[in-house]
Motif scaffolding. Sequence first.
Motif, PDB file in Angstrom:
ATOM      1  N   TYR A  98       0.795  -1.226   0.000  1.00 37.31           N
ATOM      2  CA  TYR A  98       0.000   0.000   0.000  1.00 37.31           C
ATOM      3  C   TYR A  98       0.833   1.285   0.000  1.00 37.31           C
ATOM      4  N   MET A  99       1.985   1.248   0.679  1.00 41.32           N
ATOM      5  CA  MET A  99       2.782   2.485   0.725  1.00 41.32           C
ATOM      6  C   MET A  99       3.361   2.804  -0.649  1.00 41.32           C
ATOM      7  N   ALA A 100       3.754   1.752  -1.372  1.00 40.16           N
ATOM      8  CA  ALA A 100       4.277   1.949  -2.729  1.00 40.16           C
ATOM      9  C   ALA A 100       3.168   2.511  -3.626  1.00 40.16           C
ATOM     10  N   LYS A 101       1.977   1.905  -3.565  1.00 36.92           N
ATOM     11  CA  LYS A 101       0.856   2.370  -4.398  1.00 36.92           C
ATOM     12  C   LYS A 101       0.490   3.816  -4.059  1.00 36.92           C
ATOM     13  N   SER A 102       0.459   4.089  -2.759  1.00 41.77           N
ATOM     14  CA  SER A 102       0.034   5.397  -2.296  1.00 41.77           C
ATOM     15  C   SER A 102       0.959   6.516  -2.773  1.00 41.77           C
ATOM     16  N   ALA A 103       2.243   6.202  -2.902  1.00 45.14           N
ATOM     17  CA  ALA A 103       3.200   7.235  -3.319  1.00 45.14           C
ATOM     18  C   ALA A 103       2.833   7.771  -4.704  1.00 45.14           C
TER      19      ALA A 103
END
Length: 368
Positions: A98-103
């Motif tokens: 999720y953190m990768a997608k959110s960036a």
Amino acid sequence: MIIKEVMIRHLKMQLNSPFSTSFGTITDKEFLLLEVKDELGRIGWGESVAFVAPWYTEETLKTTWHMLEDFLIPLILNKEIKHPDEVGRLFATVRKNYMAKSAIEGAVWDLYAQSKNQSLTEALGGNKDKIEVGISIGIQPTIEQQIAVVNQAIKYGYKRIKVKIKPGWDVNVIRALREEFPNLPMMADANSAYTLNDVDLLKELDKYNLMMIEQPLAHDDIIDHAILQKHIKTPICLDESIQSLEDARKAIELGSCKIINIKIGRVGGISEAKRIHDYCEDKGIPVWCGGMLESGIGRAHNIALTTLSNFSLPGDTAGSSHYWKRDIIQPEVIVEDGFINVPKKSGIGYEPDLEVIHHYTVSSKVYR
Ligand SMILES: O=C(O)CCC(=O)C1=CC=C[C@@H](O)[C@@H]1C(=O)O
Ligand SMILES: [Mg+2]
């Protein structure tokens, strides 16, 4: 919008003071900063909140770079995107991360707002001119120092204080703080340091009128939290356990929490954060915006999100000067008397300071 180029930068910024929690201490914040360019040359900015080590969730700076380079950027390059809600669908073949997608998604929200000549707040449907914020204070070497740091934060105008607890640093610290600050809106974050064997100790905390206790039990649990909530009066707030709207729905149905801390990176982006916000509003569950020691870019996204109506409790979005000698945006985020004025300019509303960004950059790569 058609995404034509993505630049990833790895930044390293020294924190003004080390941040200690139940799982360790951070002195430098290393993170990925994203620049996403569309066919008109407009640039949207995003930040990955993953730390260098997987102690908060399983993602790290290196896993996020890998996911971005090998999966997410190829899924988004040269695609026509009408609304940022579509980004999640483009990423549907990639589980979690999720953190990768959110960036990327955060950068697309910035671009989208710019393309509509709106502030990110307007694009999201936020309705506040200023937001009330609190501050999260790490574990200090002694109780005296903890009291001194809380005192300092109150002097800066913060009206709600979050302190970190862990076994051996809990009732004793909260009792001392309560004696010193009888009326201070105060809460404690355990970052999963306890189990149901600690029910008696956690019950003790009921005496100190805490606004809530954040994530007392396992990072992936909602069952034991529901049991614990039946034993304690202090509202439980979930952080790590809530990674999606589905997680929020299940936790609320089970009675695992009465409050949710929403972090954009933890839930995969602004669109999912807004969905969780809307669902909680409907269910009468207040939310607040958590922090991940963000630079000004992530902080700007948090400020815009917090303008949504059900962000009714002060979040952890403290001012830039609490974290950094020099932040990477102009103007920096300023907290006055516990409030941040919401910027009105288009997009994230703050100007990325390229010179400062360059100064903190360890490495970078462009994808077309
Ligand atoms: O000031 C902030 O950005 C909030 C910092 C903070 O409390 C946290 C950041 C990152 C991981 C955790 O330790 C903690 C949290 O759990 O909310
Ligand atoms: Mg937390």
